[in-house]
Enzyme design. Sequence first.
Site, mmCIF file in Angstrom:
data_model
loop_
_atom_site.group_PDB
_atom_site.id
_atom_site.type_symbol
_atom_site.label_atom_id
_atom_site.label_comp_id
_atom_site.label_asym_id
_atom_site.label_seq_id
_atom_site.Cartn_x
_atom_site.Cartn_y
_atom_site.Cartn_z
ATOM 1 N NE ARG A 126 12.568 24.672 -43.991
ATOM 2 C CZ ARG A 126 13.156 25.346 -42.998
ATOM 3 N NH1 ARG A 126 12.613 25.367 -41.800
ATOM 4 N NH2 ARG A 126 14.311 25.966 -43.213
ATOM 5 C CD GLN A 180 15.985 31.772 -39.382
ATOM 6 O OE1 GLN A 180 16.712 32.663 -39.785
ATOM 7 N NE2 GLN A 180 15.727 30.681 -40.083
ATOM 8 C CG ASP A 200 18.677 22.613 -39.273
ATOM 9 O OD1 ASP A 200 19.591 23.429 -39.042
ATOM 10 O OD2 ASP A 200 17.475 22.876 -39.110
ATOM 11 C CG ASN A 219 22.972 25.258 -37.348
ATOM 12 O OD1 ASN A 219 21.876 24.817 -37.032
ATOM 13 N ND2 ASN A 219 23.449 26.393 -36.855
ATOM 14 C CE LYS A 220 18.603 28.706 -41.096
ATOM 15 N NZ LYS A 220 17.809 28.168 -42.222
ATOM 16 N NE ARG A 244 13.023 28.587 -36.788
ATOM 17 C CZ ARG A 244 13.663 28.502 -35.644
ATOM 18 N NH1 ARG A 244 13.037 28.638 -34.509
ATOM 19 N NH2 ARG A 244 14.947 28.257 -35.625
ATOM 20 N N GLY A 245 12.916 24.870 -37.140
ATOM 21 C CA GLY A 245 13.805 24.222 -36.170
ATOM 22 C C GLY A 245 13.616 22.725 -36.281
ATOM 23 C CB ALA A 246 16.029 19.976 -36.699
#
Length: 368
Positions: free
Chosen positions: A90, A203, A244, A254-255, A53-55
């Site tokens: 996603r 995370q 992201d 973002n998150k 995960r993570g862009a």
Amino acid sequence: MKVDGIAYRTIWLDEDGWSVRIIDQTKLPHRFVVTRLTSLAEAAHAIRAMLVRGAPLIGATAAYGLALALRADPSDAGLETAAATLMATRPTAVNLRWGIERVRARVQPLAPAERAAAAYDEAAVIADEDAAICRSIGEHGAALIRAAAERKGPGEPVNILTHCNAGWLATVDWGTALAPVFVAFEQGIPLHVWVDETRPRNQGASLTAWELVKHGVPHTVIADNAGGHLMQHGRVDLCIVGTDRTTADGDVCNKIGTYLKALAAHDNGVPFYVALPSPTIDWRIHDGVREIPIEERDGREVSELTGLTGDGRIETIRVTPDGSPVANPAFDVTPARYVTALITERGVCAASPGGLLALFPERAAVGV
Ligand SMILES: CSC[C@H]1O[C@H](OP(=O)(O)O)[C@H](O)[C@@H]1O
């Protein structure tokens, strides 16, 4: 980055020359597990289930996912099916689309028999570029941390708050928001990181804290809701988060929870920086709140918790009453007005069209 003295990236080609190795991030922080992707389906699952995960890492994984797909079916139909399968994993991180489009542009003109090798090559270039880009973000961001240290005076650590995980685990290497931390730490600048646990998937508590422990960086894990209080009491010198998807106008997705931290930072005069590689900029859109698709994930991520029992077992428990409905938007958008500056591989700029075009003038030519 190093894990117990051994250098790792988050994704790499196996010795067999075709399967792909990843660190299974769903097992961290309690287990360090490397797993092997051998098909398009496994690559898509790894993205959707957040083994990776993570862009930037999502983009690199998608690139390798296309290579795995083309190894099995290099036809036009095979390419399109693979691209659609990966795109559906996603919706929010624009690097997914960017990685797919990058590989597709490379292989589309080729004869089917040449496509798999070209896709593997492009995926490797993407991975190497990402590592270099993130290291450069680290250098530019470390200068901001150094300036904060000079303002504070000798010996006083710079207190940095970060949200979610935008470390090397979110990229191929180095990270985005944590890259400046790693570079500044290696330069000997005294610093300390407040690590937002980052509900619901934690995370921060599970990945950022693990990275900082492994690298020996001073840090403290906090509840997401503690950040505003710490800022009010002068215990946060600056915030650095990842993203992201960032719009051509500087709005930052973002998150979930990032927006609330930006509001608290704005209210307390705390600089709020966003670190991003240019593939995370979506030049096609301007209004992040209205145009960025926000992923809605399974409610069990909120209603359940997974962790280590006292006797070393990984268990999952439910924290909500049976029958309580749960909502789980995974991202939010921070308008550019709350972003002090963007830290990119080309330098630091204002979160604005002019700021971005000053660093990426070639985008003006194509009308961003
Ligand atoms: C450098 S991208 C990091 C970014 O990605 C995370 O989202 P997720 O863990 O759901 O992929 C989070 O938004 C981070 O800031």
